[in-house]
Design a protein around this motif. Structure first.
Motif, mmCIF file in Angstrom:
data_model
loop_
_atom_site.group_PDB
_atom_site.id
_atom_site.type_symbol
_atom_site.label_atom_id
_atom_site.label_comp_id
_atom_site.label_asym_id
_atom_site.label_seq_id
_atom_site.Cartn_x
_atom_site.Cartn_y
_atom_site.Cartn_z
ATOM 1 N N VAL A 1 21.654 37.093 19.570
ATOM 2 C CA VAL A 1 20.794 37.513 18.462
ATOM 3 C C VAL A 1 19.962 38.708 18.907
ATOM 4 C CG1 VAL A 1 18.996 36.834 16.842
ATOM 5 C CG2 VAL A 1 20.657 35.133 17.619
ATOM 6 N N GLY A 2 20.035 39.773 18.111
ATOM 7 C CA GLY A 2 19.216 40.953 18.356
ATOM 8 C C GLY A 2 18.187 41.106 17.259
ATOM 9 N N VAL A 3 17.094 41.777 17.574
ATOM 10 C CA VAL A 3 16.054 41.972 16.567
ATOM 11 C C VAL A 3 15.492 43.391 16.686
ATOM 12 C CG1 VAL A 3 14.245 41.021 18.064
ATOM 13 C CG2 VAL A 3 13.902 41.038 15.592
ATOM 14 N N SER A 4 15.212 43.994 15.541
ATOM 15 C CA SER A 4 14.639 45.341 15.519
ATOM 16 C C SER A 4 13.148 45.291 15.777
ATOM 17 C CB SER A 4 14.888 45.996 14.153
ATOM 18 O OG SER A 4 16.267 46.114 13.896
ATOM 19 N N VAL A 5 12.666 46.167 16.659
ATOM 20 C CA VAL A 5 11.237 46.235 16.973
ATOM 21 C C VAL A 5 10.812 47.693 17.091
ATOM 22 C CG1 VAL A 5 11.440 44.072 18.295
ATOM 23 C CG2 VAL A 5 11.457 46.251 19.506
ATOM 24 N N ARG A 6 9.515 47.912 16.993
ATOM 25 C CA ARG A 6 8.997 49.262 17.236
ATOM 26 C C ARG A 6 7.667 49.255 17.987
ATOM 27 N NH1 ARG A 6 5.474 51.578 13.925
ATOM 28 N NH2 ARG A 6 6.367 53.599 14.465
ATOM 29 N N LYS B 1 7.738 41.606 22.603
ATOM 30 C CA LYS B 1 7.373 40.368 23.310
ATOM 31 C C LYS B 1 7.556 39.146 22.416
ATOM 32 C CE LYS B 1 4.185 42.352 26.705
ATOM 33 N NZ LYS B 1 2.795 42.400 27.205
ATOM 34 N N LYS B 2 7.225 39.295 21.133
ATOM 35 C CA LYS B 2 7.414 38.191 20.180
ATOM 36 C C LYS B 2 8.901 37.878 20.040
ATOM 37 C CE LYS B 2 5.757 35.503 16.779
ATOM 38 N NZ LYS B 2 6.956 34.950 16.154
ATOM 39 N N ALA B 3 9.745 38.909 20.058
ATOM 40 C CA ALA B 3 11.185 38.708 19.962
ATOM 41 C C ALA B 3 11.698 37.867 21.127
ATOM 42 C CB ALA B 3 11.899 40.054 19.914
ATOM 43 N N VAL B 4 11.203 38.174 22.322
ATOM 44 C CA VAL B 4 11.599 37.410 23.509
ATOM 45 C C VAL B 4 11.148 35.958 23.376
ATOM 46 C CG1 VAL B 4 11.314 37.153 25.994
ATOM 47 C CG2 VAL B 4 11.584 39.429 25.003
ATOM 48 N N GLU B 5 9.898 35.763 22.968
ATOM 49 C CA GLU B 5 9.355 34.410 22.803
ATOM 50 C C GLU B 5 10.190 33.587 21.829
ATOM 51 O OE1 GLU B 5 5.310 34.403 21.514
ATOM 52 O OE2 GLU B 5 4.635 35.690 23.155
ATOM 53 N N ASP B 6 10.684 34.249 20.780
ATOM 54 C CA ASP B 6 11.399 33.543 19.718
ATOM 55 C C ASP B 6 12.892 33.389 19.994
ATOM 56 O OD1 ASP B 6 9.005 33.303 18.440
ATOM 57 O OD2 ASP B 6 9.378 34.851 16.934
ATOM 58 N N GLY B 7 13.363 33.915 21.127
ATOM 59 C CA GLY B 7 14.749 33.668 21.516
ATOM 60 C C GLY B 7 15.731 34.798 21.361
ATOM 61 N N ALA B 8 15.251 36.042 21.236
ATOM 62 C CA ALA B 8 16.176 37.172 21.118
ATOM 63 C C ALA B 8 16.918 37.415 22.430
ATOM 64 C CB ALA B 8 15.417 38.438 20.727
ATOM 65 N N ILE C 1 7.996 49.982 25.769
ATOM 66 C CA ILE C 1 8.612 48.799 25.151
ATOM 67 C C ILE C 1 9.699 48.224 26.057
ATOM 68 C CG2 ILE C 1 10.056 48.002 23.229
ATOM 69 C CD1 ILE C 1 8.487 50.053 21.471
ATOM 70 N N THR C 2 10.571 49.083 26.580
ATOM 71 C CA THR C 2 11.651 48.581 27.438
ATOM 72 C C THR C 2 11.089 47.945 28.705
ATOM 73 O OG1 THR C 2 11.937 50.720 28.563
ATOM 74 C CG2 THR C 2 13.283 50.323 26.610
ATOM 75 N N GLY C 3 9.976 48.477 29.181
ATOM 76 C CA GLY C 3 9.368 47.936 30.393
ATOM 77 C C GLY C 3 8.600 46.646 30.177
ATOM 78 N N SER C 4 8.366 46.298 28.919
ATOM 79 C CA SER C 4 7.548 45.111 28.623
ATOM 80 C C SER C 4 8.371 43.831 28.516
ATOM 81 C CB SER C 4 6.773 45.327 27.312
ATOM 82 O OG SER C 4 7.655 45.297 26.195
ATOM 83 N N PRO D 1 17.781 43.208 27.330
ATOM 84 C CA PRO D 1 18.237 44.578 27.080
ATOM 85 C C PRO D 1 17.601 45.185 25.825
ATOM 86 C CG PRO D 1 20.091 43.140 27.588
ATOM 87 C CD PRO D 1 18.902 42.253 27.403
ATOM 88 N N ALA D 2 17.328 46.483 25.916
ATOM 89 C CA ALA D 2 16.796 47.235 24.781
ATOM 90 C C ALA D 2 17.777 48.343 24.417
ATOM 91 C CB ALA D 2 15.432 47.829 25.128
ATOM 92 N N VAL D 3 18.057 48.455 23.126
ATOM 93 C CA VAL D 3 18.964 49.483 22.629
ATOM 94 C C VAL D 3 18.164 50.439 21.750
ATOM 95 C CG1 VAL D 3 21.008 49.924 21.215
ATOM 96 C CG2 VAL D 3 20.916 47.879 22.652
ATOM 97 N N ALA D 4 18.250 51.727 22.038
ATOM 98 C CA ALA D 4 17.554 52.728 21.228
ATOM 99 C C ALA D 4 18.360 53.012 19.970
ATOM 100 C CB ALA D 4 17.361 54.011 22.029
ATOM 101 N N ILE D 5 17.683 53.213 18.836
ATOM 102 C CA ILE D 5 18.368 53.522 17.589
ATOM 103 C C ILE D 5 17.559 54.526 16.775
ATOM 104 C CG2 ILE D 5 17.306 51.579 16.326
ATOM 105 C CD1 ILE D 5 20.057 51.308 14.855
ATOM 106 N N GLY D 6 18.270 55.325 16.002
ATOM 107 C CA GLY D 6 17.605 56.236 15.083
ATOM 108 C C GLY D 6 17.843 57.691 15.388
ATOM 109 N N GLY D 7 18.720 58.333 14.633
ATOM 110 C CA GLY D 7 18.922 59.773 14.737
ATOM 111 C C GLY D 7 19.520 60.259 16.037
ATOM 112 N N ILE D 8 20.217 59.400 16.756
ATOM 113 C CA ILE D 8 20.762 59.781 18.064
ATOM 114 C C ILE D 8 22.032 60.610 17.895
ATOM 115 C CG2 ILE D 8 21.730 58.907 20.234
ATOM 116 C CD1 ILE D 8 19.932 56.405 19.807
#
Length: 209
Positions: free
Chosen positions: A107-112, A118-125, A153-156, A160-167
């Motif tokens: 399960v992945g979740v979008s964050v900014r 951190k909430k995503a990690v807590e909730d099981g992402a 964000i990636t350091g927190s 894994p963190a995936v960058a998205i948006g206009g790449i």
């Protein structure tokens, strides 16, 4: 978890494709030949039956290349086609609920923000999608984040963190050194006349071990 040997490096998102389903599948196949490692099916306009049938066809293609399928938003579709995972946003089903429904599916979740990460990690992402990292035509309302914010964000988190948006091939190298594990790409591949070459160029420029 299922994701042990999963590569997020070149993460293709099939968003806002204006051609036929056959044209989409043909472009995805070329992109897979160019090194795409993960594909997310995003169908904001499709009804359930259409989404399901498209997901099935795409999964058949991806299975030939041993590349995982991620379904955007629709947990029911992900379960119905036996997808590898599901990706949700901040306004979709709560992550804890999604996790309870899909079991060991990734399960992945979008964050900014760091807080959302951190909430995503807590909730099981299993991973996070962070962005938009550059201005994007596929999400006109997406607020951008800076390279410094992306690195923070990636350091927190340890997932894994995936960058998205206009790449694009013109800016993907700016993401090197930010701690990301991959780049999610839409237009730079799907709107290319040569999706295989586009994927190869993006892969070459993104420095991820």
């Amino acid at each position: 978890m299922k994701q042990n040997n999963l590569s997020y490096k070149m993460y293709l998102v099939t968003d806002l494709f204006e051609g036929t389903e056959e044209e989409l599948l043909a472009k995805v196949e070329k992109a897979l030949e160019g090194g795409v490692t993960l594909v997310q099916l995003r169908e904001k306009e499709a009804d359930g039956k259409e989404f399901y049938e498209r997901a099935l066809r795409l999964k058949q293609l991806l299975d030939r290349f041993h590349v995982p399928l991620i379904i955007n938003d629709r947990v029911d579709i992900a379960l119905a086609v036996g997808a590898f995972g599901v990706h949700v946003g901040q306004d979709d089903l709560p992550l804890k609920v999604v996790r309870s429904l899909v079991g060991d599916m990734i399960v992945g979740v979008s964050v900014r923000t760091v807080q959302e990460a951190k909430k995503a990690v807590e909730d099981g992402a299993d991973y996070i999608g962070v962005g938009a990292v550059f201005p994007t035509s596929t999400k006109l309302d997406a607020k951008g984040i800076t390279k410094e914010e992306l690195t923070e964000i990636t350091g927190s988190v340890r997932i894994p963190a995936v960058a998205i948006g206009g790449i694009t091939a013109g800016n993907i190298e700016k993401l090197n050194g930010t701690g990301i594990r991959g780049a999610a790409v839409v237009s730079a591949i799907l709107k290319s006349q040569d999706p295989k070459k586009a994927a190869e160029e993006l892969n070459e420029k993104l420095n991820i071990q």
